[in-house]
Design a protein around this motif. Sequence first.
Motif, PDB file in Angstrom:
ATOM      1  N   PRO A  52      11.731  -1.277  -3.378  1.00  0.00           N
ATOM      2  CA  PRO A  52      12.724  -0.860  -4.380  1.00  0.00           C
ATOM      3  C   PRO A  52      13.829   0.050  -3.862  1.00  0.00           C
ATOM      4  CG  PRO A  52      10.624   0.214  -4.781  1.00  0.00           C
ATOM      5  CD  PRO A  52      10.391  -0.801  -3.704  1.00  0.00           C
ATOM      6  N   THR A  53      13.545   0.921  -2.876  1.00  0.00           N
ATOM      7  CA  THR A  53      14.640   1.784  -2.409  1.00  0.00           C
ATOM      8  C   THR A  53      15.682   0.952  -1.671  1.00  0.00           C
ATOM      9  OG1 THR A  53      13.393   2.384  -0.419  1.00  0.00           O
ATOM     10  CG2 THR A  53      13.254   3.885  -2.283  1.00  0.00           C
ATOM     11  N   THR A  54      15.226   0.049  -0.831  1.00  0.00           N
ATOM     12  CA  THR A  54      16.148  -0.815  -0.096  1.00  0.00           C
ATOM     13  C   THR A  54      16.922  -1.705  -1.056  1.00  0.00           C
ATOM     14  OG1 THR A  54      14.638  -0.795   1.778  1.00  0.00           O
ATOM     15  CG2 THR A  54      16.287  -2.537   1.750  1.00  0.00           C
ATOM     16  N   ARG A  55      16.227  -2.234  -2.040  1.00  0.00           N
ATOM     17  CA  ARG A  55      16.862  -3.061  -3.067  1.00  0.00           C
ATOM     18  C   ARG A  55      17.898  -2.250  -3.840  1.00  0.00           C
ATOM     19  NH1 ARG A  55      15.553  -7.939  -5.445  1.00  0.00           N
ATOM     20  NH2 ARG A  55      16.167  -7.737  -7.611  1.00  0.00           N
TER      21      ARG A  55
ATOM     22  N   GLU B 240      16.930  13.859   0.822  1.00  0.00           N
ATOM     23  CA  GLU B 240      15.702  14.579   0.488  1.00  0.00           C
ATOM     24  C   GLU B 240      14.720  13.681  -0.254  1.00  0.00           C
ATOM     25  OE1 GLU B 240      18.647  15.652  -1.158  1.00  0.00           O
ATOM     26  OE2 GLU B 240      19.352  16.916   0.472  1.00  0.00           O
ATOM     27  N   ALA B 241      15.202  12.583  -0.815  1.00  0.00           N
ATOM     28  CA  ALA B 241      14.365  11.729  -1.667  1.00  0.00           C
ATOM     29  C   ALA B 241      13.745  10.554  -0.906  1.00  0.00           C
ATOM     30  CB  ALA B 241      15.190  11.206  -2.838  1.00  0.00           C
ATOM     31  N   VAL B 242      14.446  10.055   0.087  1.00  0.00           N
ATOM     32  CA  VAL B 242      13.930   8.920   0.871  1.00  0.00           C
ATOM     33  C   VAL B 242      14.078   9.249   2.351  1.00  0.00           C
ATOM     34  CG1 VAL B 242      14.500   7.218  -0.918  1.00  0.00           C
ATOM     35  CG2 VAL B 242      16.140   7.680   0.893  1.00  0.00           C
ATOM     36  N   SER B 243      13.405   8.488   3.179  1.00  0.00           N
ATOM     37  CA  SER B 243      13.429   8.770   4.616  1.00  0.00           C
ATOM     38  C   SER B 243      14.821   8.499   5.198  1.00  0.00           C
ATOM     39  CB  SER B 243      12.400   7.906   5.339  1.00  0.00           C
ATOM     40  OG  SER B 243      12.845   6.563   5.409  1.00  0.00           O
ATOM     41  N   PRO B 244      15.168   9.240   6.273  1.00  0.00           N
ATOM     42  CA  PRO B 244      16.450   9.001   6.944  1.00  0.00           C
ATOM     43  C   PRO B 244      16.577   7.547   7.409  1.00  0.00           C
ATOM     44  CG  PRO B 244      15.453  11.024   7.751  1.00  0.00           C
ATOM     45  CD  PRO B 244      14.438  10.363   6.859  1.00  0.00           C
ATOM     46  N   LEU B 245      15.455   6.917   7.734  1.00  0.00           N
ATOM     47  CA  LEU B 245      15.473   5.518   8.160  1.00  0.00           C
ATOM     48  C   LEU B 245      16.004   4.622   7.045  1.00  0.00           C
ATOM     49  CD1 LEU B 245      14.709   3.949  10.678  1.00  0.00           C
ATOM     50  CD2 LEU B 245      12.450   3.556   9.672  1.00  0.00           C
ATOM     51  N   ARG B 246      15.623   4.920   5.812  1.00  0.00           N
ATOM     52  CA  ARG B 246      16.097   4.115   4.673  1.00  0.00           C
ATOM     53  C   ARG B 246      17.604   4.323   4.455  1.00  0.00           C
ATOM     54  NH1 ARG B 246      12.143   1.130   3.467  1.00  0.00           N
ATOM     55  NH2 ARG B 246      10.116   1.903   2.868  1.00  0.00           N
ATOM     56  N   VAL B 247      18.065   5.563   4.575  1.00  0.00           N
ATOM     57  CA  VAL B 247      19.499   5.822   4.420  1.00  0.00           C
ATOM     58  C   VAL B 247      20.264   5.112   5.544  1.00  0.00           C
ATOM     59  CG1 VAL B 247      21.290   7.593   4.322  1.00  0.00           C
ATOM     60  CG2 VAL B 247      19.094   8.006   3.208  1.00  0.00           C
ATOM     61  N   ARG B 248      19.700   5.100   6.746  1.00  0.00           N
ATOM     62  CA  ARG B 248      20.321   4.363   7.862  1.00  0.00           C
ATOM     63  C   ARG B 248      20.408   2.876   7.550  1.00  0.00           C
ATOM     64  NH1 ARG B 248      17.869   7.738  11.444  1.00  0.00           N
ATOM     65  NH2 ARG B 248      16.118   6.365  11.871  1.00  0.00           N
ATOM     66  N   GLY B 249      19.410   2.366   6.832  1.00  0.00           N
ATOM     67  CA  GLY B 249      19.439   0.960   6.436  1.00  0.00           C
ATOM     68  C   GLY B 249      20.636   0.652   5.552  1.00  0.00           C
TER      69      GLY B 249
ATOM     70  N   THR C 282      20.038  -9.893  -0.998  1.00  0.00           N
ATOM     71  CA  THR C 282      18.679 -10.148  -1.454  1.00  0.00           C
ATOM     72  C   THR C 282      17.761  -9.177  -0.725  1.00  0.00           C
ATOM     73  OG1 THR C 282      16.908 -11.774  -1.635  1.00  0.00           O
ATOM     74  CG2 THR C 282      18.392 -12.030   0.221  1.00  0.00           C
ATOM     75  N   ALA C 283      16.842  -8.601  -1.494  1.00  0.00           N
ATOM     76  CA  ALA C 283      15.857  -7.664  -0.954  1.00  0.00           C
ATOM     77  C   ALA C 283      14.599  -7.817  -1.795  1.00  0.00           C
ATOM     78  CB  ALA C 283      16.376  -6.229  -1.006  1.00  0.00           C
ATOM     79  N   PRO C 284      13.425  -7.680  -1.166  1.00  0.00           N
ATOM     80  CA  PRO C 284      12.187  -7.898  -1.909  1.00  0.00           C
ATOM     81  C   PRO C 284      11.940  -6.851  -2.994  1.00  0.00           C
ATOM     82  CG  PRO C 284      11.732  -7.273   0.384  1.00  0.00           C
ATOM     83  CD  PRO C 284      13.210  -7.365   0.241  1.00  0.00           C
ATOM     84  N   ALA C 285      11.355  -7.300  -4.100  1.00  0.00           N
ATOM     85  CA  ALA C 285      11.044  -6.401  -5.217  1.00  0.00           C
ATOM     86  C   ALA C 285      10.094  -5.294  -4.783  1.00  0.00           C
ATOM     87  CB  ALA C 285      10.446  -7.200  -6.370  1.00  0.00           C
ATOM     88  N   GLU C 286       9.259  -5.562  -3.778  1.00  0.00           N
ATOM     89  CA  GLU C 286       8.307  -4.539  -3.325  1.00  0.00           C
ATOM     90  C   GLU C 286       8.953  -3.506  -2.409  1.00  0.00           C
ATOM     91  OE1 GLU C 286       7.740  -8.318  -0.860  1.00  0.00           O
ATOM     92  OE2 GLU C 286       7.841  -7.837  -2.988  1.00  0.00           O
TER      93      GLU C 286
ATOM     94  N   LEU D 155      19.331  -5.951  10.165  1.00  0.00           N
ATOM     95  CA  LEU D 155      18.253  -5.529  11.058  1.00  0.00           C
ATOM     96  C   LEU D 155      17.956  -4.037  10.972  1.00  0.00           C
ATOM     97  CD1 LEU D 155      19.175  -7.746  14.123  1.00  0.00           C
ATOM     98  CD2 LEU D 155      17.417  -8.156  12.380  1.00  0.00           C
ATOM     99  N   GLU D 156      18.924  -3.239  10.506  1.00  0.00           N
ATOM    100  CA  GLU D 156      18.712  -1.793  10.377  1.00  0.00           C
ATOM    101  C   GLU D 156      17.698  -1.461   9.285  1.00  0.00           C
ATOM    102  OE1 GLU D 156      22.908  -2.366  11.929  1.00  0.00           O
ATOM    103  OE2 GLU D 156      21.624  -3.321  10.454  1.00  0.00           O
ATOM    104  N   CYS D 157      17.430  -2.422   8.407  1.00  0.00           N
ATOM    105  CA  CYS D 157      16.483  -2.216   7.312  1.00  0.00           C
ATOM    106  C   CYS D 157      15.101  -2.683   7.734  1.00  0.00           C
ATOM    107  CB  CYS D 157      16.909  -2.998   6.070  1.00  0.00           C
ATOM    108  SG  CYS D 157      18.431  -2.397   5.337  1.00  0.00           S
ATOM    109  N   GLN D 158      14.094  -1.861   7.419  1.00  0.00           N
ATOM    110  CA  GLN D 158      12.717  -2.254   7.705  1.00  0.00           C
ATOM    111  C   GLN D 158      12.323  -3.455   6.865  1.00  0.00           C
ATOM    112  OE1 GLN D 158      11.054   1.736   6.872  1.00  0.00           O
ATOM    113  NE2 GLN D 158      10.021   1.504   8.834  1.00  0.00           N
ATOM    114  N   SER D 159      12.785  -3.497   5.630  1.00  0.00           N
ATOM    115  CA  SER D 159      12.490  -4.605   4.729  1.00  0.00           C
ATOM    116  C   SER D 159      13.436  -5.761   5.028  1.00  0.00           C
ATOM    117  CB  SER D 159      12.697  -4.166   3.280  1.00  0.00           C
ATOM    118  OG  SER D 159      11.938  -3.013   3.010  1.00  0.00           O
TER     119      SER D 159
END
Length: 150
Positions: free
Chosen positions: A86-89, A122-131, A80-84, A57-61
Amino acid sequence: MEAMDAMTLPARLAETREDFLALGVKDRLQLLLEFSNELPELPTRYADHPDLLERVLECQSPVYIFVELDDDGLVHMHATAPAESPTTRGFASILAQGLEGLTAEEVFGIPDDYPQSLGLGEAVSPLRVRGMTGMLGRAKRQLRERVAAA
């Protein structure tokens, strides 16, 4: 994050961390995208039973994971993570590959802030790193459940 002792990290995760930190910000993002293309396929037994996978649930994707402990006491994380996404994947791939074949004790010893140590802030949002932090936390929780049930 030099406080993280490379000695406490399993070899594959330590190597991944070193690879990211050796690069500039743009190249770190490119490496993350390369990881996204290397996310192992789900075993058929999970592809046919998505109910076995837990949503992170912490991931937007929509990311789903399942952690197994085999008869030899070795860990296998499936994701499993959607191809669209890519950072989460990419984050899911880093963890799935990094936890593969470790013992439960080795996984429990991975610092909870490992995702923050990759220099991706610095490359992705803090939200993505939290994911990714959420994925690691859920993997450890699932593993604790498997160890307790064994």
